[in-house]
Design an enzyme around this catalytic site. Structure first.
Site, PDB file in Angstrom:
ATOM      1  N   ARG A 261     -76.324 -16.750  25.836  1.00  0.00           N
ATOM      2  CA  ARG A 261     -76.291 -15.282  25.945  1.00  0.00           C
ATOM      3  C   ARG A 261     -76.962 -14.797  27.221  1.00  0.00           C
ATOM      4  O   ARG A 261     -76.545 -13.787  27.797  1.00  0.00           O
ATOM      5  CB  ARG A 261     -76.969 -14.669  24.717  1.00  0.00           C
TER       6      ARG A 261
ATOM      7  N   GLY B 165     -69.797 -15.912  14.459  1.00  0.00           N
ATOM      8  CA  GLY B 165     -70.725 -16.990  14.783  1.00  0.00           C
ATOM      9  C   GLY B 165     -70.292 -18.351  14.261  1.00  0.00           C
ATOM     10  O   GLY B 165     -70.415 -19.355  14.959  1.00  0.00           O
TER      11      GLY B 165
ATOM     12  N   GLY C 156     -69.626  -9.024  14.128  1.00  0.00           N
ATOM     13  CA  GLY C 156     -69.521  -7.723  13.462  1.00  0.00           C
ATOM     14  C   GLY C 156     -68.772  -6.711  14.308  1.00  0.00           C
ATOM     15  O   GLY C 156     -67.874  -6.016  13.831  1.00  0.00           O
TER      16      GLY C 156
ATOM     17  N   LYS D  82     -66.996 -15.010   2.242  1.00  0.00           N
ATOM     18  CA  LYS D  82     -66.817 -13.848   1.370  1.00  0.00           C
ATOM     19  C   LYS D  82     -65.605 -12.976   1.654  1.00  0.00           C
ATOM     20  O   LYS D  82     -65.334 -12.623   2.795  1.00  0.00           O
ATOM     21  CB  LYS D  82     -68.060 -12.964   1.498  1.00  0.00           C
TER      22      LYS D  82
END
Ligand code: AMP
Length: 400
Positions: free
Chosen positions: A41, A358, A381, A202
């Protein structure tokens, strides 16, 4: 207003020469004590930093690390990130132990042209996540222009991404521009056939994006733990596999919607199953779509791998989020690997392939296939919310 209709400027479109630049970066790096274990990053921000240095800017970097919940906690200090940046940049990087107040103000004031300063973790102040106006004003006072380079934080309405960004002339940096270019391509202008591959644990996390994707894709391939709620919704036995019982109705609705729209929705046709959620639990391939009693599906089986790979290879656009199995355990990693290989083959054949999240990126790191994708999105996200058609607060704040 949608993301597509925002009026965003890129760094090249604003005048930064010799100015004090406040830049929001994503230095949420993994740490082992005070050692940065993966500097990706930080490394990714180098091109933008070098461009600003070349223009004689005084650069003030702001970032968050972990979840210190509004309290000073040395465990979440950004100091190691400053060290990592210094090494990568090959020039000194200053560090201030607070992001607002006298310490920060003095450090900003002392900056010379071409110098870089990293301020301590924004989230040591509860005002950051509360998008507090006074805190945002204090942050904004550090710069004459604002550059947004933290794609993974754009879906948060925090002071450093929203309120502070509104107070200064601003632009998106090169990293954010690249993310928007590729995610924009899949969200708004996909070339067909367009195939989405969803996985992970999920259904609930991916419900909205699944619905949105049905409006655009030609086929939706679902694997991973989330597939079992869909199988259950069709009355297929899933043994002890992961199930979100309260999502069965949603899964049924999605299956109906896919049928109505003529979208092919593919679920696992076979599985790699085991009796326990353990790396050394003896694994076997199920003969059919049903998972036998007493077993849990922990990866897609070989027939499914072939089925998915065949579809992916024919696509012109592919979006992938979420592993096909428990890839952290070698016995259940083959499904995710085969999807990664199929995407690599699709890219080589001229398709646009975009991977987000991720865990999917971890699969690419594991297989070394990251460079074979058109684009790897750093913000799981944020990338899902863009595909859901949501307006990201961090971008709205920069629209003029
Ligand atoms: P998510 O955060 O929702 O993308 O889920 C990622 C996690 O899902 C990974 O840690 C995987 O180990 C896990 N996962 C994938 N497939 C399965 C499965 N069949 N059963 C249980 N967990 C799974």
């Amino acid at each position: 207003m949608t993301t597509a209709t925002l009026n965003l400027k890129t760094l090249e479109q604003i005048d930064v020469k010799g100015k004090r630049v406040l830049m929001r970066v994503d230095y949420n790096v993994p740490l082992d004590g005070e050692r940065v274990t993966d500097d990706t990053r930080v490394r990714e921000t180098l091109p933008t930093l070098k461009a600003l240095i070349a223009q004689g800017c005084r650069i003030v970097l702001i970032a968050h690390l972990g979840r210190p919940k509004g309290k000073v906690n040395p465990k979440y200090s950004l100091k190691p990130a400053a060290g990592a940046l210094e090494k990568l940049l090959g020039r000194p990087v200053k560090f201030a132990s607070d992001c607002v107040g006298p310490v920060a103000d003095a450090a900003v004031k002392a900056l010379g042209p071409g110098e870089v300063l990293l301020l301590e973790n924004l989230r040591f102040h509860p005002e950051e996540e509360a998008n507090d106006a006074a805190f945002a004003k204090a942050l904004a006072s550090h710069g004459e222009v604002f550059v947004q380079e933290a794609f993974g934080a754009l879906h948060r309405a925090h002071a450093s991404t929203a309120a502070a960004a509104e107070l200064l002339p601003g632009a998106i940096g090169g990293l954010v521009a690249r993310e928007l270019e590729f995610l924009g391509k899949v969200a708004e202008r996909p070339e067909h056939p367009y195939i989405a591959v969803l996985g992970g644990a999920k259904v609930s996390d991916k419900l909205i994006v699944t619905q949105k994707l049905l409006e655009k894709v030609d086929a939706l391939l679902i694997g991973g733990g989330m597939a079992y709620t869909f199988l259950k919704a069709q009355g297929i036995g899933i043994g002890k596999s992961l199930l979100e019982a309260e999502r069965i109705d949603d899964a049924r609705r999605i299956l109906d919607e896919a049928r109505k729209r003529g979208v092919e929705l593919l679920l696992p046709a076979d599985h790699v199953a085991a009796a326990e959620f353990k790396a050394d639990s003896p694994a076997s391939v199920t003969p059919a779509q049903e998972v036998p009693e007493g077993l849990m599906g922990l990866d897609i089986g070989p027939r499914t791998r072939t089925l998915f790979a065949e579809r992916i290879k024919k696509a012109k656009t592919v979006f992938w989020n979420g592993p096909m199995g428990v890839f952290e355990m070698p016995a259940f990693a083959a499904g995710s690997k085969s999807v990664a290989e199929a995407l690599a083959a699709a890219t080589a054949g001229g398709a646009v392939t975009v991977v987000g999240g991720g865990d999917s990126l971890a699969v690419l790191a594991q297989t070394g296939l990251g460079p074979k994708m058109s684009h790897c999105s750093t913000g799981g996200g944020a990338s899902l919310e863009l595909l859901e058609g949501k307006l990201l607060p961090g971008l709205k704040a920069l629209s003029r």
